[in-house]
Design a protein around this motif. Structure first.
Motif, PDB file in Angstrom:
ATOM      1  N   SER A  42       6.477  87.125 109.254  1.00  0.00           N
ATOM      2  CA  SER A  42       5.508  86.980 108.174  1.00  0.00           C
ATOM      3  C   SER A  42       6.041  86.108 107.058  1.00  0.00           C
ATOM      4  N   ASN A  43       7.368  85.960 106.963  1.00  0.00           N
ATOM      5  CA  ASN A  43       7.937  85.135 105.905  1.00  0.00           C
ATOM      6  C   ASN A  43       7.786  83.651 106.187  1.00  0.00           C
ATOM      7  N   ARG A  98      12.656  87.269  96.295  1.00  0.00           N
ATOM      8  CA  ARG A  98      12.913  87.909  97.578  1.00  0.00           C
ATOM      9  C   ARG A  98      14.405  88.211  97.621  1.00  0.00           C
ATOM     10  N   SER A 137       8.558  91.843 106.854  1.00  0.00           N
ATOM     11  CA  SER A 137       7.473  91.673 107.806  1.00  0.00           C
ATOM     12  C   SER A 137       6.362  92.695 107.544  1.00  0.00           C
ATOM     13  N   HIS A 138       6.106  92.900 106.251  1.00  0.00           N
ATOM     14  CA  HIS A 138       5.067  93.820 105.773  1.00  0.00           C
ATOM     15  C   HIS A 138       5.377  95.281 106.086  1.00  0.00           C
ATOM     16  N   SER A 152      13.839  89.295 102.734  1.00  0.00           N
ATOM     17  CA  SER A 152      12.644  90.117 102.575  1.00  0.00           C
ATOM     18  C   SER A 152      11.395  89.257 102.453  1.00  0.00           C
ATOM     19  N   ASP A 153      10.235  89.907 102.478  1.00  0.00           N
ATOM     20  CA  ASP A 153       8.990  89.244 102.111  1.00  0.00           C
ATOM     21  C   ASP A 153       9.038  88.899 100.623  1.00  0.00           C
TER      22      ASP A 153
END
Length: 437
Positions: A42-43, A98, A137-138, A152-153
């Motif tokens: 997701s990042n 982040r 990743s949420h 991290s996100d």
């Protein structure tokens, strides 16, 4: 390639082949960089269109078989069913951050059961209504394989220049020996059980003067032009500076940059007792081995300041298992080591700034000999005159006594007779030409 984690989520490891090949040619060990760090899927899309700059960082070390402070040896003991709250000063401001976590020296997967970030109100206290969940990743949890880092996100937490943040990690499963940074020059705080969202400090009943797993805070949404990584030994790490005062010379440099309206972050990648050519139990991996991870692996790096060689020169005289093994070295070997760092930096488009080695005569432990002084003079002469570094910071001249250039200036030296005190670190920072960065 895609590797499964915990049977449910995937992390993507991307290897930048041309960069790795170029580093190998320069004699630098390949290590996780921003191109092949473990990062949540997701990042990737968000990071592709976002400029991230390193606002704070610390170099990772393997666990040390000896107390990192006066309390329990947490680096070799590890953590279980605890919350670790770590306070760091971020040099540049922005609208999002982040965090970067490292399991570089772990022997088993590191399981993060939760994390938060908030503004520090001093010690283990956080400002109310600022504590924000950190996700990967949420997901609130993550697993970092041995030898890897995890970013991290993005976190919607705005920061101002020189603001302190409190980063808290929830560790439930036994971690085993911990990747850490030994000399933090500030306290981290430990609580039993889950206290990620605590504003007060009541639960954080233990303190330790090291950082654990946390190796970076990165910032976006600011006018930052990139960052400067200061890479070296105890001079960079800040031994001799007043604890809890942010008085290391990289801290002073960051303050000068902010005051002069130059939006550059400063990352301290120093390790006490570190050497250029040889690894040691307390000094960590040699400089040529950790350069790729601790410098080139960070986002937005524009330049690197290098101060290494003092421990290669002087440490053979010290009968201390913490700094061994450390064979005698020659000036040519030291110069070749510096050249390898310069080549690696230039391959990555990073400006390389050399710093002369400080005076060692007068130290209150057996570090100096006439032969060591000759090696120091030869290395410093090459740094000053070879023009192989893009710029030079003459810390030796800034720190040395005008009456005896082999000795440190009395008002600038710590009680050990070697490391700078706060005034000495400020003098070094003042000697830096900001335009050279």
């Amino acid at each position: 390639m895609d590797l499964p984690l915990s049977g449910t989520r995937l992390v993507k490891i991307v290897v930048a082949v041309p960069v790795v090949a170029a580093l190998a040619a320069a004699g630098i060990a390949a290590a996780p960089t921003s191109h092949h760090v473990v990062s949540a899927r997701s990042n990737e899309a968000a990071a592709a269109n976002t400029r991230w700059t390193s606002g704070w960082g610390a170099a990772a070390q393997a666990p040390v078989a000896g107390n990192e402070d006066s309390g329990p040896n947490w680096s070799t003991r590890g953590f279980a069913d605890q919350t670790v709250r770590q306070v760091v000063r971020v040099g540049i401001g922005g609208t999002r951050i982040r965090v970067r976590l490292s399991n570089a020296f772990g022997t088993k997967p590191l399981r993060i059961a939760g994390a938060t970030a908030g503004r520090s109100a001093g010690r283990a206290v956080a400002w109310p209504k600022t504590i924000t969940p950190v996700t990967f990743s949420h997901a609130a949890t993550a697993v970092i394989p041995p030898g890897k880092e995890l970013v991290s996100d993005p976190i919607a937490l705005s920061t101002s220049p020189l603001e302190r943040l409190a980063i808290s990690l929830r560790l439930t499963a036994p971690t085993g020996p911990a990747t850490f940074h030994r000399f933090a020059q500030t306290d981290s705080f430990l609580a039993s059980g889950g206290h990620l969202n605590d504003v007060g400090a009541d639960a954080f009943k233990e303190a330790t003067s090291s950082w654990y797993y946390l190796t970076g805070v990165e910032v976006s949404g600011a006018p930052a032009r990139g960052s400067v990584v200061v890479f070296g030994d105890s001079l960079v790490d800040g031994v001799g500076a007043t604890k809890e005062a942010d008085a290391r010379f990289p801290d002073d440099l960051q303050e000068r940059l902010i005051a002069s309206r130059r939006p550059l972050g400063v990352v301290n990648a120093g390790i006490g007792s570190n050497k250029l050519l040889n690894s040691s139990p307390c000094g960590g991996e040699k400089g040529t081995s950790r350069f790729a991870r601790d410098v080139l692996g960070r986002p937005g790096v524009r330049s690197v300041i290098v101060h290494l060689g003092a421990n290669d020169i002087g440490a053979p005289q010290v009968d201390d298992p913490c700094v061994r093994p450390n064979p005698q070295v020659t000036a040519r070997q030291l110069i070749d080591g510096h050249r390898a760092l310069i080549r690696a930096a230039h391959t990555h488009g990073v400006k390389a700034v050399g710093m002369t080695v400080l005076p060692m005569k007068g130290a209150l432990f057996p570090l100096w000999t006439p032969k060591a002084e000759q090696l120091r003079q030869e290395l410093n002469h090459w740094i000053r005159t070879s023009h192989e570094y893009d710029a030079v910071i003459d810390a030796d001249r800034a720190m040395s006594d005008p009456a005896d250039r082999e000795m440190p200036r009395p008002g600038y030296v710590f009680m050990d007779g070697l490391h700078p005190n706060d005034a000495g670190y400020q003098a070094i920072a003042n000697a830096i030409d900001l335009a050279a960065l």
